[in-house]
Design a protein around this motif. Structure first.
Motif, PDB file in Angstrom:
ATOM      1  N   UNK A 258      22.852  -6.779 -36.608  1.00 25.27           N
ATOM      2  CA  UNK A 258      22.569  -8.118 -37.355  1.00 25.27           C
ATOM      3  C   UNK A 258      21.244  -7.822 -37.924  1.00 25.27           C
ATOM      4  N   UNK A 259      21.257  -8.561 -38.979  1.00 26.32           N
ATOM      5  CA  UNK A 259      19.745  -8.410 -39.964  1.00 26.32           C
ATOM      6  C   UNK A 259      19.912  -9.824 -40.866  1.00 26.32           C
ATOM      7  N   UNK A 260      18.758 -10.366 -41.033  1.00 24.36           N
ATOM      8  CA  UNK A 260      18.652 -11.442 -41.924  1.00 24.36           C
ATOM      9  C   UNK A 260      17.274 -11.277 -42.767  1.00 24.36           C
ATOM     10  N   UNK A 261      17.033 -10.746 -43.959  1.00 21.75           N
ATOM     11  CA  UNK A 261      15.887 -10.662 -44.422  1.00 21.75           C
ATOM     12  C   UNK A 261      15.022 -11.746 -44.741  1.00 21.75           C
ATOM     13  N   UNK A 262      15.684 -12.945 -45.066  1.00 18.21           N
ATOM     14  CA  UNK A 262      15.064 -14.286 -45.057  1.00 18.21           C
ATOM     15  C   UNK A 262      13.978 -14.360 -43.830  1.00 18.21           C
ATOM     16  N   UNK A 263      14.377 -13.938 -42.953  1.00 15.31           N
ATOM     17  CA  UNK A 263      13.436 -14.361 -41.526  1.00 15.31           C
ATOM     18  C   UNK A 263      12.231 -13.326 -41.481  1.00 15.31           C
ATOM     19  N   UNK A 264      12.340 -12.261 -42.227  1.00 11.27           N
ATOM     20  CA  UNK A 264      11.249 -11.239 -42.042  1.00 11.27           C
ATOM     21  C   UNK A 264       9.758 -11.614 -42.548  1.00 11.27           C
ATOM     22  N   UNK A 265       8.754 -11.041 -41.930  1.00  9.85           N
ATOM     23  CA  UNK A 265       7.430 -11.553 -42.542  1.00  9.85           C
ATOM     24  C   UNK A 265       7.191 -11.143 -43.983  1.00  9.85           C
ATOM     25  N   UNK A 266       7.771  -9.837 -44.477  1.00  9.31           N
ATOM     26  CA  UNK A 266       7.429  -9.386 -45.860  1.00  9.31           C
ATOM     27  C   UNK A 266       8.214 -10.572 -46.647  1.00  9.31           C
ATOM     28  N   UNK A 267       9.389 -11.077 -46.599  1.00  4.71           N
ATOM     29  CA  UNK A 267      10.086 -11.982 -47.239  1.00  4.71           C
ATOM     30  C   UNK A 267       9.188 -13.274 -47.508  1.00  4.71           C
ATOM     31  N   UNK A 268       8.821 -13.624 -46.365  1.00  7.18           N
ATOM     32  CA  UNK A 268       8.078 -15.101 -46.042  1.00  7.18           C
ATOM     33  C   UNK A 268       6.623 -14.797 -46.649  1.00  7.18           C
ATOM     34  N   UNK A 269       6.065 -13.751 -46.812  1.00  3.41           N
ATOM     35  CA  UNK A 269       4.807 -13.739 -47.177  1.00  3.41           C
ATOM     36  C   UNK A 269       4.977 -13.879 -48.778  1.00  3.41           C
ATOM     37  N   UNK A 270       5.833 -12.954 -49.465  1.00  2.94           N
ATOM     38  CA  UNK A 270       6.038 -12.920 -50.884  1.00  2.94           C
ATOM     39  C   UNK A 270       6.549 -14.523 -51.351  1.00  2.94           C
TER      40      UNK A 270
END
Length: 639
Positions: free
Chosen positions: A154-166
């Motif tokens: 399972x993986x959702x990139x939208x929840x990752x810090x790198x995505x949130x930071x950008x």
């Protein structure tokens, strides 16, 4: 009186001692300064070299992002075409082996990326809507083709810090440093958001790079035998180090990709004493690493050894804000200097011993006939002169023998006349004593003499008592500059300076003297004139000040000041004035305004200011003299 037996050997030996000692000291000091300059330059060059390497290393991901965004804008790359992105990432990582993970996630939760998991082994990680919510990992061959599925998760990139930071910043930037999930190393992520024509976020491109290569570079960098280099964040955590040590301390493993990693190594906790001591010195010297905004060089003592330190801030305007620190121990280069000093000391000691023996022998040869002449002179003084006492010296054929023969002839004549002189001197002394007694009796008989002496004495005592009663605090309150001061501020002002009492006609200062004090008139008055051309300028009274022009601008006195009556001055030296101006900025501005009124005098001194190197900006001086005065005061007094 110093004996010639001591002075002649001393005159011979002491200059040799001084010459050898000064030469040895200058040799050591020159070598020490050369080494210090070399070490300082080396530390700066090491720091600059590290900065160049870091800039180059950290620039690649950002360049790739710029190229990626440019390709999307030009239509050569479609962020929605995952097949095209797969090939793009493959070639991107083949081109730069410092990139260990290049990937993309979008607002729909889709994800694609190529990751290096082992040396030369790459995998594809992909999540698409038609494949569900799982992210699948495929092994890739040497051509980038999928050869088999490895795992599903399972993986959702939208929840990752790198995505949130950008998404939050909306521009190309960096993530915080964290430990990569796939490898037990520290790394950092460069992120770049992509927007649709309507301005809404489409997705985020990201590139992971390992910081281990920076540590490898520092470790292989030739600094000095005991030198060290390291890179730290403003928080004091280590980014890379020339010393092989674990940059992740033991403790709970933080969440993968977490921007906050409490288990990072602090520089002050490094196992290397040089790095640990330098980090502590940086905190002690600058209080906070955030205050270091420009390149700094300094030296400090660590365990009794001097360390030269060069600190370079490195910022890329996209979130990267690190400090590069290079440390070079002075002792690494001082071995030759100490060895040379030991050899110089041994040679100097041998030279001094030889010079001492030779000096004593020469002194003995010179002194013996002189002592014989001295003894004869004493005999003449005592009336016991024996003409045969100089026989041995007179028989010498050199200059000393010639001198002895002349001395003997003179001694015979002097001895004959001495008795007559003694008699005449006795008679003259008697006459002199009689004349002194007669003069004293004449003065004592004149009543005006005692009366004038008494009046002068009373006046002096009266003035002294009057000056003691002066309340300096009350006088300072009457000065316009200090009328707003409180009692405690007035007392503080008194502690900065001192009172000076002068009588009429006394000089306070003279033109062309160095300006070392600032004067405020509390009682009395002074006249100011140009002594060289005998030109009167002005009179100053209570509440005015003078001496500020030369003291504040660092130039010689421009005029002579002399008291016109009994005068009480309050004096501030350079240190006291500096402290006063720093505490009271309004007072500094008032004094600057007063200095501006001396524009004509400054104009006449323009040539002197130029010779002293104080008037580099002549145009600025001509257009805005008040601004020039403020800048000069700020430079001299650190305002």
């Amino acid at each position: 009186m110093v004996s010639i037996r001591k002075i002649i050997p001393a005159l011979i030996v002491l200059p040799i001692f001084a010459a050898v000692g000064v030469t040895g000291w200058l040799s050591f000091r020159s070598g020490q300064q050369s080494v210090e300059m070399l070490v300082r330059k080396l530390s700066e060059e090491v720091s600059d070299r590290i900065e160049s390497e870091v800039v180059t290393y950290m620039k690649h991901p950002q360049v790739f992002h710029e190229l990626t965004l440019a390709a999307i804008r030009s239509g050569n790359l479609n962020a929605a075409d995952f097949g095209q992105l797969e090939r793009y990432f493959w070639h991107q990582m083949r081109w730069d082996d410092s990139i260990i993970y290049s990937y993309y996630g979008n607002e729909a939760g889709e994800f694609i990326g190529i990751n290096v998991i082992e040396e030369g082994k790459r995998v594809l990680r992909i999540r698409q809507q038609d494949l569900g919510s799982s992210r699948r990992t495929y092994e890739l061959d040497s051509q980038g083709n999928r050869v088999g599925e490895i795992s599903v998760g399972e993986y959702d990139p939208r929840t990752r810090p790198w995505y949130q930071n950008a998404k939050t910043l909306g521009k190309i930037t960096w993530s915080p440093i964290y430990k990569f999930q796939s490898q037990d190393v520290l790394g950092i992520t460069a992120v770049a958001p992509v927007y649709q024509p309507a301005g809404t976020l489409q997705g985020v491109f990201a590139i992971n790079i390992s910081l281990a290569q920076l540590s490898d570079f520092l470790n292989n960098l030739e600094i000095s035998p005991a030198g060290a280099a390291f890179i730290v964040e403003r928080s004091g955590t280590v980014v890379a180090s020339s010393v092989i040590e674990n940059l992740l301390v033991e403790g709970e493993t933080p969440e993968t990709d977490s921007p906050e990693d409490p288990n990072r190594l602090l520089a002050v906790e490094s196992v290397n004493p040089t790095i640990q001591g330098t980090a502590r010195e940086l905190l002690n010297r600058f209080n906070n690493l955030n205050s270091i905004q420009t390149a700094q060089t300094f030296k400090f003592s660590l365990n009794g050894k001097m360390q030269l330190v060069a600190v370079n801030p490195i910022q890329d305007g996209r979130g990267l804000d690190w400090l590069i620190v290079a440390v070079v121990p002075e002792s690494d280069f001082m071995g030759y200097i100490h060895e040379n000093t030991r050899r110089t000391a041994l040679l100097s000691l041998g030279a001094l011993v030889a010079a001492t023996i030779l000096g004593i022998a020469i002194a003995k040869w010179l002194i013996q006939p002189i002592l014989r002449l001295s003894a004869t002179a004493q005999d003449i003084e005592l009336g016991k002169f024996d003409p045969n006492s100089l026989t041995e010296v007179v028989n010498r054929s050199d200059e000393v023998g010639q001198l002895a023969r002349i001395f003997q002839d003179m001694a015979n004549k002097i001895y004959a006349r001495e008795q007559g002189f003694k008699t005449q001197l006795s008679l003259l002394q008697n006459e002199t004593d009689k004349a002194k007694k007669a003069m004293l009796l004449t003065q004592m008989s004149d009543s005006n003499y005692y009366q004038q002496l008494l009046i002068k004495s009373k006046r002096t005592r009266s003035k002294a008592e009057e000056f003691k009663k002066i309340d300096i605090a009350e006088l300072l309150k009457k000065v316009s500059y200090f009328q707003g001061f409180t009692e405690s501020e007035i007392q503080g002002l008194i502690d900065m300076g001192y009172r000076k009492i002068l009588y009429p006609g006394e000089y306070v200062c003279r033109e062309d003297e160095a300006g070392d004090a600032f004067y405020i008139i509390l009682e009395g008055s002074v006249e100011i004139f140009v002594e060289k051309i005998n030109k009167f300028l002005t009179n100053l009274g209570v509440g005015t000040f003078f001496g500020e022009l030369s003291l504040l601008l660092g130039i010689p006195r421009t005029a002579t000041v002399r008291t016109r009556e009994d005068t009480v001055l309050f004096v501030l030296d350079r240190e006291g004035l500096q402290k006063l101006l720093r505490n009271y900025k309004d007072l500094a501005e008032q004094i600057a305004q007063a200095l501006h009124e001396h524009k004509a005098e400054l104009e006449s001194r323009k040539e002197l200011l130029q010779k002293m190197g104080l008037l580099e900006d002549e145009e600025g001086f001509n257009q805005n003299p008040l601004g020039w005065i403020r800048n000069r005061m700020a430079t001299l007094f650190g305002l």
